[in-house]
Every structure is written in C-alpha cells, then in structure tokens.
Design a protein around this motif. Structure first.
Motif: not given
Length: 160
Positions: A12-37
């Motif tokens: 995925l191009d973006d990283d998305t965090f979902t609020d675990p309490e609501s399960g609905f609200y989200g924060t998404w962005y294109r990471p500036a860091y390198t992601r390693l599997n």
C-alpha cells in the motif's frame, strides 16, 4: 501473501491507523520512512525458525492490542496451519514498528501467531525494535494521536 524478510514493503502507498475504540476514525498519510517487510509467511515458502528472547511475544501482543494499522475488510487465513476441525486463525491488518532512523518494520497482524504456533523467528533487528517499544506509552495514547511515533503533523485525520 509472501514477502522476503527485510525486503521493501510495497503493498500500500499510504499507512492508515484506525482508532481501535471507535473502529471508524482514521489517520492516513504517505510515509516518509522506508517500510521493510517482516513475517509475511506463506505455505511452501521457507522461513527462519528458532527461539525468540524472553518478553518478545508479550511485547508484540501489547503492541497489537493498541495499534490498528491498515485494517482491511477481508481477512487472511493462516495457510501454515494444517487443515482440521478448527478454522485457522485470521488476520486483517498490519503493524508498524519503528527501527533505526528512517526505517519502520511492516508486519502482518498474524505475526504473533506465526511466532508462537509455527516457530517463526523474525530478523534480529525487528526483535530488537519490538523490545525497544515503550508499550505502556503507546497504550496511553488517545485519539486523535496514534501509537506510532513517526506520524507526520500534516497527516489527514477523519474525526467525524
């Protein structure tokens, strides 16, 4: 979905965090860091096995309780589990663990299962990064902040 450990994440191009309490609200962005599997295992593909340090599994579980990353509507079943009477565990998201500056590890939500049930031993750099997480601090974070330190200030947040 198999990926070699420490290969560059490109699912995925973006990283998305979902609020675990609501399960609905989200924060998404294109990471500036390198992601390693790390830990993207699949039946038929070899993976390293062996013991992990004391406290590693507990710390990994603590992170998974508070971080909801790239949660999907569909699920991925563990295809390493033998067919049997019980359905295999399912995962539908990912984890982000900060590593050295500019590196974050991208792991599937099934990684704890892979370690405990199938003897998977993640790369040492990932193990060290997980052990370095302040799980209590991450657990105390409340929405709209997320339990990961490298979210940029201009990340988009769905608040309502």
């Amino acid at each position: 979905m198999f990926h070699e450990d420490l290969s560059e994440y490109d699912h995925l191009d973006d990283d998305t965090f979902t609020d675990p309490e609501s399960g609905f609200y989200g924060t998404w962005y294109r990471p500036a860091y390198t992601r390693l599997n790390v830990g993207w295992l699949e039946a038929g593909e070899p993976y390293p096995t062996g013991p992990v340090p004391d406290g590693f599994v507990e710390k990994l579980k603590a992170v998974q309780r508070v971080q909801w990353m790239n949660v999907c509507l569909g699920v991925h079943e563990c295809d390493l589990c033998p067919a049997g009477d019980e359905p295999p565990p399912e995962g539908n998201g990912e984890l982000r663990i900060p590593g050295e500056p500019g590196i974050a590890y991208a792991a599937p939500s099934l990684i704890t299962h892979y370690v405990t049930a199938h003897g998977y031993r993640p790369p040492r750099a990932f193990i060290d990064a997980v052990l370095a997480v302040d799980a209590d601090a991450w657990a105390s974070v409340r929405w709209p902040d997320v339990p990961f330190p490298w979210v940029p200030g201009d990340a988009e947040r769905m608040l309502e």
